[in-house]
Design an enzyme around this catalytic site. Structure first.
Site, PDB file in Angstrom:
ATOM      1  N   ASP A 343      39.225  49.872  32.107  1.00 43.13           N
ATOM      2  CA  ASP A 343      39.297  48.419  32.034  1.00 43.13           C
ATOM      3  C   ASP A 343      38.574  47.798  33.221  1.00 43.13           C
ATOM      4  O   ASP A 343      39.084  47.799  34.341  1.00 43.13           O
ATOM      5  CB  ASP A 343      40.756  47.960  32.014  1.00 43.13           C
ATOM      6  CG  ASP A 343      40.878  46.444  32.040  1.00 43.13           C
ATOM      7  OD1 ASP A 343      39.924  45.770  31.630  1.00 43.13           O
ATOM      8  OD2 ASP A 343      41.935  45.958  32.479  1.00 43.13           O
ATOM      9  N   LYS A 350      37.480  42.477  37.450  1.00 42.92           N
ATOM     10  CA  LYS A 350      38.423  42.725  38.541  1.00 42.92           C
ATOM     11  C   LYS A 350      37.652  42.768  39.861  1.00 42.92           C
ATOM     12  O   LYS A 350      36.762  43.589  40.028  1.00 42.92           O
ATOM     13  CB  LYS A 350      39.145  44.057  38.321  1.00 42.92           C
ATOM     14  CG  LYS A 350      39.999  44.093  37.067  1.00 42.92           C
ATOM     15  CD  LYS A 350      40.597  45.472  36.869  1.00 42.92           C
ATOM     16  CE  LYS A 350      41.371  45.548  35.557  1.00 42.92           C
ATOM     17  NZ  LYS A 350      42.579  44.723  35.550  1.00 42.92           N
ATOM     18  N   ASP A 363      44.780  52.886  32.666  1.00 38.03           N
ATOM     19  CA  ASP A 363      45.161  51.843  31.725  1.00 38.03           C
ATOM     20  C   ASP A 363      45.458  52.401  30.338  1.00 38.03           C
ATOM     21  O   ASP A 363      45.730  51.642  29.412  1.00 38.03           O
ATOM     22  CB  ASP A 363      44.063  50.774  31.639  1.00 38.03           C
ATOM     23  CG  ASP A 363      44.636  49.397  31.383  1.00 38.03           C
ATOM     24  OD1 ASP A 363      45.849  49.225  31.543  1.00 38.03           O
ATOM     25  OD2 ASP A 363      43.872  48.492  31.031  1.00 38.03           O
ATOM     26  N   ARG A 427      46.862  43.492  25.503  1.00 38.45           N
ATOM     27  CA  ARG A 427      47.687  42.853  24.470  1.00 38.45           C
ATOM     28  C   ARG A 427      46.879  42.566  23.201  1.00 38.45           C
ATOM     29  O   ARG A 427      47.433  42.511  22.106  1.00 38.45           O
ATOM     30  CB  ARG A 427      48.320  41.584  25.035  1.00 38.45           C
ATOM     31  CG  ARG A 427      47.328  40.496  25.394  1.00 38.45           C
ATOM     32  CD  ARG A 427      47.935  39.439  26.300  1.00 38.45           C
ATOM     33  NE  ARG A 427      48.251  39.981  27.607  1.00 38.45           N
ATOM     34  CZ  ARG A 427      48.838  39.292  28.585  1.00 38.45           C
ATOM     35  NH1 ARG A 427      49.172  38.032  28.385  1.00 38.45           N
ATOM     36  NH2 ARG A 427      49.092  39.842  29.744  1.00 38.45           N
TER      37      ARG A 427
END
Length: 569
Positions: A343, A350, A363, A427
């Site tokens: 990720d 990030k 992740d 999600r």
């Protein structure tokens, strides 16, 4: 997870944070009568062929074979390298003559001419957790005796697992081959508690001796070959518990190695290969279905596919199904694991100290737990229960084809999502995975995900958060976690927080404000679960990784296996 960088560096910018993990290599374990055999790590040739970035391939390391035997003998008569004695602070109490009151310690000290009592006083060893002292002793059948602290008392599965791990630390230091483990006070334990205690100690020892050295140019070989568990019973029932400990430990080690493996080795395709390999190994009870991007498109998985769109490594949707070897199916369950093998955060990349981008291989910790549980259950073969193991595997990367902030994606249940943060991608993948799970006709679903940095802030690095509208599901999972020696804590599902997830142009956004981030993430997932299906979400962002050991933990496997077995006939 969503923006883990902001979470730690700047008190959590977004309410979610994603981790990613990858791994390959698998283990197979066998227990013959009293012997616990470690998994043999092997990588399929096709997997090795894919590990080309950086020319990195995991070494083919053979794990040691360790036999566990339960015995009822006088501890002073045991012969081997180290006699490890678990002692509480109460066990260490001495009389006015500086002699032990505890019968086992008194017997040992008598054979040693008072050396044990003398050394424990000189080294200020009081039996506290984390304390240990080891003496080399002449003239007995064993070379060393070690005292390992259990604290004021030890009664939980987690405590005895930790004790087993502490024994392996002592054994490694001494390069011991043969070890005996005994509790100074076990005579008051019931037969049932003795069974659970022996199993927990064996599990802790098996996990403690495991070292993941596949990516090191050199690795030390472990000398430990046999462990005798003394004073906790013997016979076929105990052997069955030791076999169970072996099966679950093999699943945990499998999960650890998945998460430990870097993203340049474990891609979504490799994760799918490893899942298929589990099904092949236990083909009498497991089947595998792997869906490609085109098949996922036919199922209208727009939310999942949007996350995968930027990566050169295509997505793979994994579905394993366990069916019992005989008898009817009374309950159908689903285990859904987040499977982001890396990720980057996407366009909400990030950045900054604490973003943990270098650890985003973990992740996929949720998928590792689900696949580790599949491996363990393939060996245990419970009756009366059907289990679906589901992982929407992909990478969250950055490219001209990638998902952008502000894009609207449509999940397979028709609900639309405005993406206001591409780093809240887990999600989005779980949304379509949960819809798919409901369509399998299951009665209950547990999903596991390294979903939010907010949950780490709330519960720290050792405790996973539990979210569910069902009191019954919460009770089931908390009990399973206690039996498995893992820490869960139920968090609220505050419906009023959903207001922050409203969109002006779609059904919802994918992140809310900075407050209550783990809660709104759970509320988001709830939108994709059929109302007739009981559902529980576990956010394991904290306990998926042990920062001190710089290694994955395999968290979740024990709890999942215990939960499934509670539904078996």
């Amino acid at each position: 997870m969503a923006t883990i960088a902001s979470s730690f560096a700047a008190s959590f910018l977004a309410s979610s944070s994603t981790f990613s993990s990858s791994s390959s290599l698998f283990l197979s374990v066998r227990l013959s009568s009293a012997s616990l055999r470690y998994p043999t790590r092997r990588l399929m040739a096709s997997t090795l062929a894919r590990a080309t970035l950086g020319l990195t391939e995991p070494a083919n390391i053979q794990n040691p074979e360790i036999s566990f035997t339960a015995k009822e003998i006088d501890v002073t008569q045991w012969k081997g390298d180290i006699l490890a004695v678990g002692v509480t602070e109460k066990d260490m109490v001495k009389d006015e003559n500086a002699k032990f009151n505890n019968l086992i310690l008194k017997s040992l000290d008598s054979k040693l001419g008072g050396l044990l009592a003398e050394a424990s006083s000189e080294e200020d060893f009081s039996g506290k957790v984390g304390q240990s002292t080891v003496l080399r002793v002449p003239g007995l059948g064993f070379k060393r005796v070690g005292l390992i602290g259990l604290g004021q008392s030890a009664s939980t599965i987690a405590a005895f697992k930790s004790f087993g791990e502490a024994v392996t630390t002592v054994a490694k230091t001494a390069q011991a081959s043969d070890v005996a483990i005994v509790l100074a006070s076990s005579e008051e334990l019931s037969a049932e508690v003795k069974l659970k205690t022996a199993s927990a100690i064996a599990s802790g020892t098996a996990l403690g001796i495991h070292e993941d050295n596949r990516y090191k140019s050199e690795s030390k070989k472990t000398a430990l070959r046999s462990v005798d568990i003394l004073g906790l019973g013997k016979g076929p029932e105990l052997q069955k518990k030791l076999k169970y400990a072996e099966d679950v430990s093999s699943g945990i080690i499998f999960g650890r190695e998945l998460v430990n493996s870097p993203a340049n080795v474990v891609t979504p395709g490799v994760l799918a290969e490893e899942a298929s390999k589990i099904a092949s190994a236990y083909s009498d009870v497991l089947t595998a279905k792997i869906l490609n991007a085109e098949q996922c498109k036919e199922l209208k998985m727009g939310s999942y596919l949007a996350v995968a769109a930027a990566s050169a490594n295509p997505p793979h949707f994994i579905h394993l199904c366990y069916k019992p070897p005989s008898g009817p199916v009374n309950t159908k369950l689903a285990l859904v694991g987040k499977g982001l093998t890396f990720d980057s955060g996407g366009y909400n990349i990030k950045t900054g100290p604490g973003c943990l981008i270098e650890l985003m291989k973990f992740d996929m910790g949720g998928s590792a737990a689900v696949l580790g549980a599949a491996k363990a259950l393939g060996q245990i073969k419970p009756l009366g229960v059907e289990v679906h193991f589901i992982v929407a595997a992909c990478e969250n990367m950055i490219s001209g084809t990638g998902m952008r902030p502000g894009d609207i994606v449509t999940a397979s249940n028709g609900k639309t999502i405005e993406v206001n943060n591409t780093d809240a991608e887990g999600r989005l993948t779980l949304a379509d995975a949960l819809v798919y799970a409901c369509n399998q006709g299951v009665e209950k679903i547990v999903d596991l995900a390294t979903l939010t940095g907010a949950c780490i802030v709330a519960l720290g690095p050792s405790i996973a958060g539990v979210f569910t509208p069902s009191d019954d599901m919460a009770k089931e999972l908390l009990e399973a976690a206690e039996e498995g020696g893992e820490k869960l804590w139920r968090m609220p599902m505050e419906e009023s927080y959903w207001e922050s997830m409203k969109s002006g142009v779609a059904d919802m956004v994918n992140t809310g404000g900075r407050q209550g981030g783990a809660i709104v993430a759970a509320l988001f997932l709830k939108q994709f679960v059929d109302e007739k299906v009981q559902w529980l979400h576990i956010d394991l962002a904290g306990p998926v990784w042990n920062d001190k050991k710089k290694s994955a933990t395999g968290f979740g496997v024990s709890t999942l296996v215990e939960w499934v077995l509670k539904h078996s006939s």
